[in-house]
Design a protein around this motif. Sequence first.
Motif, PDB file in Angstrom:
ATOM      1  N   THR A  98       0.818  -1.216   0.000  1.00 61.87           N
ATOM      2  CA  THR A  98       0.000   0.000   0.000  1.00 61.87           C
ATOM      3  C   THR A  98       0.851   1.265   0.000  1.00 61.87           C
ATOM      4  N   CYS A 135      -4.134 -12.981  13.274  1.00 63.25           N
ATOM      5  CA  CYS A 135      -3.725 -11.805  12.521  1.00 63.25           C
ATOM      6  C   CYS A 135      -2.579 -12.187  11.584  1.00 63.25           C
ATOM      7  N   ASP A 170       0.645  -1.724  15.052  1.00 65.21           N
ATOM      8  CA  ASP A 170      -0.190  -0.618  15.509  1.00 65.21           C
ATOM      9  C   ASP A 170       0.113   0.688  14.777  1.00 65.21           C
ATOM     10  N   MET A 174      -1.669   0.665   8.732  1.00 64.61           N
ATOM     11  CA  MET A 174      -2.435   1.446   7.754  1.00 64.61           C
ATOM     12  C   MET A 174      -3.739   0.758   7.341  1.00 64.61           C
ATOM     13  N   GLY A 175      -4.404   0.133   8.294  1.00 69.33           N
ATOM     14  CA  GLY A 175      -5.702  -0.468   8.022  1.00 69.33           C
ATOM     15  C   GLY A 175      -5.663  -1.891   7.509  1.00 69.33           C
ATOM     16  N   THR A 176      -4.482  -2.355   7.096  1.00 69.49           N
ATOM     17  CA  THR A 176      -4.385  -3.735   6.591  1.00 69.49           C
ATOM     18  C   THR A 176      -3.333  -4.526   7.367  1.00 69.49           C
ATOM     19  N   CYS A 178      -3.502  -6.631   9.738  1.00 70.44           N
ATOM     20  CA  CYS A 178      -3.800  -8.034  10.027  1.00 70.44           C
ATOM     21  C   CYS A 178      -4.281  -8.788   8.796  1.00 70.44           C
ATOM     22  N   SER A 179      -4.038  -8.219   7.634  1.00 73.17           N
ATOM     23  CA  SER A 179      -4.513  -8.903   6.429  1.00 73.17           C
ATOM     24  C   SER A 179      -3.446  -8.934   5.329  1.00 73.17           C
ATOM     25  N   GLN A 181      -0.814  -6.427   4.538  1.00 72.75           N
ATOM     26  CA  GLN A 181       0.279  -5.445   4.586  1.00 72.75           C
ATOM     27  C   GLN A 181       1.625  -6.106   4.272  1.00 72.75           C
ATOM     28  N   THR A 212      -7.188  -7.396  15.312  1.00 71.88           N
ATOM     29  CA  THR A 212      -6.968  -6.138  14.600  1.00 71.88           C
ATOM     30  C   THR A 212      -5.842  -5.393  15.307  1.00 71.88           C
TER      31      THR A 212
END
Length: 340
Positions: A98, A135, A170, A174-176, A178-179, A181, A212
């Motif tokens: 990202t 995560c 943390d 940037m919002g990802t 745990c998915s 990044q 998260t």
Amino acid sequence: MFKLLLCCLLLTIDGGWAFNHGQDLVDFQTYKENFTKTYPSTSACNFANYYFIYNRNQVAQHNAQADRNRTTFREAVNQFSDIRLIQFAALLPKAVSTVASAPTDPPPSQAAATSFDIITDFELTVAVEDQGVNCSSSWAYATAKAVEIMNAVQSANPLPSSLSAQQLLDCAGMGTGCSTQTPMAALNYLTQLTDAYLYPEVDYPNNNSLKTPGMCQPPSSVSVGVKLAGYSTVADNDDAAVMRYVSNGFPVIVEYNPATFGFMQYSSGVYVQETSALTNPRSSQFLVVVGYDHDVDSNLDYWRCLNSFGETWGEEGYIRIVRRSNQPIAKSAVFPSALA
């Protein structure tokens, strides 16, 4: 005892399947105790039991092939043995960057040695981390461990403190986080923000129970933090560069496809990835390449990589992956290259 029998002996009516309650039940109960497993419902426990038996049998079949020298690695029951392979793959979705890359020129390096291992050759004691199953955070754990190892080498500290992957989750997720990044986000955070120090895990604890990322809250008073000045990238498939930098004391982070039974339940030996997993990968796990050598038993060259599945997985948390030109390790490869 009644709850155990209810959980593990009764058939699942809706699913239309059942399992025997002899040695299978004993093995599953031992598995739950060894890996501290609990399940939210009878149905979840039944499914876990079913897939545990399936995966246990798959491990036995694979190891029977290893006993006949038909494969170069062994498998073992581990924390993932109560889920399907497709679920394991879904826990580790394909990474998607990202952020824009902002690498610095790579450091000068000498020619690679014939074999080298940063951990053993520098006599480092490095803790193996466990990212858990909630995560997909290997990007953060790999980055924290790579910075930790490089700092240990350059400061001649054989007993480095573990650095915080949770801080990177943390503060750089940037919002990802745990998915999907990637390590690039963590490395940009550490190099582009003037006050971004990577703190010890003891001051910013990892928490692998979270699904998260949390709030970015660097500790207000710590005595030590590592400041990174730069990072460098390696072109895809350039394994010679990976070897050279590792040989010069720079651990290299690589993206790897984990979506195979062999990786999920890897235990020891030189792992050779299935051909089908080499193309169009749909999952990502970031590993830290710390060494390379030749295995006499299998007559294979290999990379030694640090994972973040804990010490019960693999060779005390490490995996040896075959090193050959048609299965390059250099994919999305990046490494911390300079301390501030």
